[in-house]
Design an enzyme around this catalytic site. Structure first.
Site, PDB file in Angstrom:
ATOM      1  N   ARG A  94       0.857  -1.171   0.000  1.00  0.00           N
ATOM      2  CA  ARG A  94       0.000   0.000   0.000  1.00  0.00           C
ATOM      3  C   ARG A  94       0.898   1.227   0.000  1.00  0.00           C
ATOM      4  O   ARG A  94       1.772   1.369   0.847  1.00  0.00           O
ATOM      5  CB  ARG A  94      -0.881   0.011   1.249  1.00  0.00           C
ATOM      6  CG  ARG A  94      -1.710   1.280   1.391  1.00  0.00           C
ATOM      7  CD  ARG A  94      -2.039   1.560   2.826  1.00  0.00           C
ATOM      8  NE  ARG A  94      -2.843   2.778   2.983  1.00  0.00           N
ATOM      9  CZ  ARG A  94      -2.883   3.499   4.091  1.00  0.00           C
ATOM     10  NH1 ARG A  94      -2.168   3.121   5.135  1.00  0.00           N
ATOM     11  NH2 ARG A  94      -3.611   4.578   4.160  1.00  0.00           N
ATOM     12  N   HIS A 182      -6.504   6.834   1.716  1.00  0.00           N
ATOM     13  CA  HIS A 182      -7.322   5.719   2.224  1.00  0.00           C
ATOM     14  C   HIS A 182      -8.259   5.151   1.155  1.00  0.00           C
ATOM     15  O   HIS A 182      -9.246   4.488   1.465  1.00  0.00           O
ATOM     16  CB  HIS A 182      -8.160   6.150   3.450  1.00  0.00           C
ATOM     17  CG  HIS A 182      -7.357   6.531   4.638  1.00  0.00           C
ATOM     18  ND1 HIS A 182      -7.679   7.591   5.463  1.00  0.00           N
ATOM     19  CD2 HIS A 182      -6.217   6.004   5.152  1.00  0.00           C
ATOM     20  CE1 HIS A 182      -6.791   7.703   6.426  1.00  0.00           C
ATOM     21  NE2 HIS A 182      -5.896   6.754   6.264  1.00  0.00           N
ATOM     22  N   GLY A 210      -8.737   6.026  11.898  1.00  0.00           N
ATOM     23  CA  GLY A 210      -7.616   5.385  12.563  1.00  0.00           C
ATOM     24  C   GLY A 210      -6.693   6.472  13.069  1.00  0.00           C
ATOM     25  O   GLY A 210      -7.131   7.591  13.337  1.00  0.00           O
ATOM     26  N   ASN A 211      -5.401   6.173  13.177  1.00  0.00           N
ATOM     27  CA  ASN A 211      -4.457   7.222  13.549  1.00  0.00           C
ATOM     28  C   ASN A 211      -4.475   8.320  12.493  1.00  0.00           C
ATOM     29  O   ASN A 211      -4.356   9.498  12.790  1.00  0.00           O
ATOM     30  CB  ASN A 211      -3.050   6.650  13.701  1.00  0.00           C
ATOM     31  CG  ASN A 211      -2.100   7.626  14.361  1.00  0.00           C
ATOM     32  OD1 ASN A 211      -1.368   8.342  13.687  1.00  0.00           O
ATOM     33  ND2 ASN A 211      -2.110   7.661  15.693  1.00  0.00           N
ATOM     34  N   GLY A 212      -4.626   7.916  11.246  1.00  0.00           N
ATOM     35  CA  GLY A 212      -4.995   8.822  10.167  1.00  0.00           C
ATOM     36  C   GLY A 212      -6.482   8.628   9.937  1.00  0.00           C
ATOM     37  O   GLY A 212      -6.998   7.528  10.120  1.00  0.00           O
ATOM     38  N   ARG A 285      -6.892   5.417  22.162  1.00  0.00           N
ATOM     39  CA  ARG A 285      -7.151   4.639  23.373  1.00  0.00           C
ATOM     40  C   ARG A 285      -6.588   5.344  24.599  1.00  0.00           C
ATOM     41  O   ARG A 285      -7.212   5.337  25.672  1.00  0.00           O
ATOM     42  CB  ARG A 285      -6.548   3.237  23.221  1.00  0.00           C
ATOM     43  CG  ARG A 285      -7.274   2.371  22.208  1.00  0.00           C
ATOM     44  CD  ARG A 285      -6.493   1.142  21.826  1.00  0.00           C
ATOM     45  NE  ARG A 285      -5.295   1.480  21.089  1.00  0.00           N
ATOM     46  CZ  ARG A 285      -4.516   0.582  20.472  1.00  0.00           C
ATOM     47  NH1 ARG A 285      -4.834  -0.704  20.524  1.00  0.00           N
ATOM     48  NH2 ARG A 285      -3.443   0.965  19.801  1.00  0.00           N
ATOM     49  N   GLY A 331      -9.193   1.335  12.718  1.00  0.00           N
ATOM     50  CA  GLY A 331      -8.960   1.089  14.144  1.00  0.00           C
ATOM     51  C   GLY A 331      -9.952   1.726  15.078  1.00  0.00           C
ATOM     52  O   GLY A 331     -10.525   1.065  15.953  1.00  0.00           O
ATOM     53  N   GLY A 333     -12.824   3.416  14.039  1.00  0.00           N
ATOM     54  CA  GLY A 333     -14.171   3.176  13.518  1.00  0.00           C
ATOM     55  C   GLY A 333     -14.737   1.825  13.905  1.00  0.00           C
ATOM     56  O   GLY A 333     -15.927   1.689  14.188  1.00  0.00           O
ATOM     57  N   GLU A 387      -7.859  -3.899   3.578  1.00  0.00           N
ATOM     58  CA  GLU A 387      -7.072  -3.326   2.489  1.00  0.00           C
ATOM     59  C   GLU A 387      -6.105  -4.359   1.923  1.00  0.00           C
ATOM     60  O   GLU A 387      -5.811  -4.353   0.728  1.00  0.00           O
ATOM     61  CB  GLU A 387      -6.295  -2.120   3.004  1.00  0.00           C
ATOM     62  CG  GLU A 387      -7.165  -0.961   3.447  1.00  0.00           C
ATOM     63  CD  GLU A 387      -6.387   0.066   4.248  1.00  0.00           C
ATOM     64  OE1 GLU A 387      -6.156   1.166   3.713  1.00  0.00           O
ATOM     65  OE2 GLU A 387      -6.026  -0.233   5.399  1.00  0.00           O
TER      66      GLU A 387
END
Length: 402
Positions: A94, A182, A210-212, A285, A331, A333, A387
Site C-alpha cells: 500500500r 485511504h 484510525g491514527n490517520g 485509546r 482502528g 471506527g 485493504e
C-alpha cells in the site's frame, strides 16, 4: 500463489500472507505504536485449521525493526508458515500518495524514485511505504513487488471537488489539487456494504477512522465524489498527530507572531498536532483513558474530533443528495464505541439514529454489522476493512501481466 501484503502506516505495519489460489489467509499481523512507547506485535497464523495467536510486547524505533520481526515470525521454526522467504511469489505494498496514477504498478527503480519524489505530499506515509519496499527487497530477494496507490480511488472526483480556488497556474504547472487518501479502504468497505445490503447502487458515506482519518462520499456508481483529505493527508478530520482543517492565515500568524520558523510548520502540523497536540497522547485509546479520568483536554479533544466528523457527514449528505448508509471502519471506527456514539449523537434530523446497545454489543466485529436503531432512516454499519485482500487482488492482476 503466495502473496505477502505490506501496509505500512505512519505508526504501524499491517501484513497478511495469502494463498491467492483460494484467497485463503495463511497468516496476518499488526505491529503498532512504532516510535511510541508500548509497542506490540499481534501475529496470527493457521495451524491445523485453527487460528493461533502470538502477542509480543516490544518497542520499535523504526519500521525496519518491524519488518524484520515479520520475516522472523513467518519463517520461525516452530510457528512459521513458510520455511523460507523464497516461497513468497509476490509482495504488494500500500502506497498512500500516487499523485494522478490511477492503477497499480510493478515496482521498479523509476517507481521508487517517483514515490520518493512525491513524498512531500504524504510526509508521514510515503517515506514509510518506500522504506517497507526497500526493506522487503533486501529480505525477499528477486520477489516481484507491486505498489497499489491509495489516491487511485479518488481519481473519479469531479473538478469542482478536487480543484482549489487559487490561480490556475498552480494546478496546471504544479498539480496542486485534492488527491485524498485511504482509497483502497474506502473502496473495499463500500463494496462490502453493497454486497451486504444487496444494493450495488447504494450511496454511502465511508468513515475510515484510525491514527490517520478520512471521510469519503461515494455515489450510486461506487465512485468517490469528494473526500476530506486534500493535497496531502493533513487536511480534514482531527487525527493522531495531524491538525486537520485549519485556517491558513493562522499559520502565517504563527510565523510572524509566535516565533515558529516556516520550516517547522510541516513537522508541527503533521507530527505534533491533532490528538497529540491537544492531550500529549496520539493514540485514541490513551486519549479515551485520560477522558475517563476527567482530563479536560482529553474530553475536549474527543468532542472536537467527533464534531469535525459530524460536520463532514452533513456536508457529504448534501453532496450526495442523501445517502443510504454510513460506514465505520479502521482502528477507531471498528473498535471505539464511545467515539461512534459521539459522532452519531444528535444527527436525528438527517435520519441517523444509533442504537447504543448494538453499538456496544457489536464493537470490534469480524463481519459486517448494523448498529442503527429500528427507526433510523440511514443504515449505520461497522465493516472491518481489509485493504490487504484488496491489494493482493490487484497485485495478482499485475503479476499475471508480467
Amino acid at each position: 500463489m503466495l502473496i505477502l501484503i505490506i501496509n505500512a502506516g505512519s505508526s504501524s505495519i499491517k501484513y497478511q500472507l495469502l494463498n491467492m489460489n483460494s484467497n485463503a489467509l495463511i497468516a496476518k499481523g499488526l505491529i503498532e505504536r512504532i516510535g511510541i512507547e508500548g509497542g506490540k506485535v499481534i501475529h496470527k497464523y493457521y495451524k491445523n485449521d485453527n487460528l493461533e495467536k502470538v502477542e509480543i510486547n516490544q518497542n520499535f524505533l523504526s519500521h525496519i525493526e518491524g519488518m524484520r520481526v515479520i520475516v522472523n515470525l513467518l519463517t520461525d521454526s516452530k510457528i512459521g508458515v513458510i520455511k523460507d522467504v523464497s516461497e513468497v511469489d509476490a509482495i504488494g505494498h500500500r502506497v498512500v500518495q500516487g499523485e494522478s496514477v490511477s492503477h497499480p504498478v510493478l515496482i521498479t527503480k523509476e517507481i521508487k524514485e517517483f514515490i520518493r519524489k512525491i513524498s512531500p505530499l504524504a510526509p508521514l506515509h510515503n517515506p514509510a511505504n518506500l522504506l517497507g519496499i526497500e526493506v522487503a527487497e533486501q529480505l525477499f530477494k528477486n520477489v516481484p513487488q507491486v505498489a497499489v496507490f491509495d489516491t487511485s480511488f479518488h481519481q473519479s472526483m469531479p473538478a469542482k471537488a478536487f480543484r482549489y480556488a487559487i490561480p490556475n497556474e498552480f494546478y496546471i504547472n504544479h498539480k496542486i489539487r485534492v488527491y485524498g487518501a485511504h482509497g483502497t479502504s474506502h473502496k473495499y468497505v463500500r463494496e462490502q456494504a453493497a454486497n451486504y445490503l444487496k444494493n450495488k447502487n447504494v450511496k454511502t458515506i465511508s468513515l475510515h477512522l484510525g491514527n490517520g482519518a478520512s471521510i469519503t462520499a461515494i455515489n450510486q456508481n461506487g465512485e468517490s465524489i469528494d473526500t476530506s483529505m486534500g493535497f496531502t493527508p493533513l487536511n480534514g478530520l482531527v487525527m493522531g498527530t495531524r491538525s486537520g482543517d485549519i485556517d491558513p492565515s493562522a499559520l502565517f500568524y504563527m510565523v510572524r507572531e509566535c516565533g515558529v520558523n516556516f520550516e517547522e510548520l510541516d513537522d508541527l502540523l503533521n507530527k505534533k498536532s491533532g490528538m497529540l497536540g491537544m492531550t500529549g497522547k496520539s493514540d485514541a485509546r490513551d486519549v479515551e483513558q485520560l477522558s475517563y479520568e476527567g482530563d479536560k483536554n482529553a474530553v475536549l479533544c474527543l468532542d472536537l474530533y467527533s464534531y469535525r466528523v459530524k460536520k463532514y457527514i452533513g456536508a457529504y449528505m448534501a453532496a450526495l443528495n442523501g445517502a443510504e448508509a454510513i460506514i465505520f471502519t479502521a482502528g477507531i471506527g471498528e473498535n471505539d464505541c464511545n467515539l461512534r456514539y459521539l459522532i452519531c449523537k444528535d444527527l436525528d434530523f438527517l435520519g441517523i439514529k444509533l442504537d447504543k446497545e448494538k453499538n456496544e454489543k457489536f464493537n470490534s466485529p469480524d463481519r459486517v454489522v448494523e448498529i442503527q436503531s429500528e427507526d433510523s432512516k440511514i443504515k449505520i454499519l461497522i465493516i472491518p476493512t481489509n485493504e490487504e485482500l484488496a491489494i493482493a487482488q490487484e497485485t495478482l492482476k499485475i503479476i499475471a501481466k508480467h
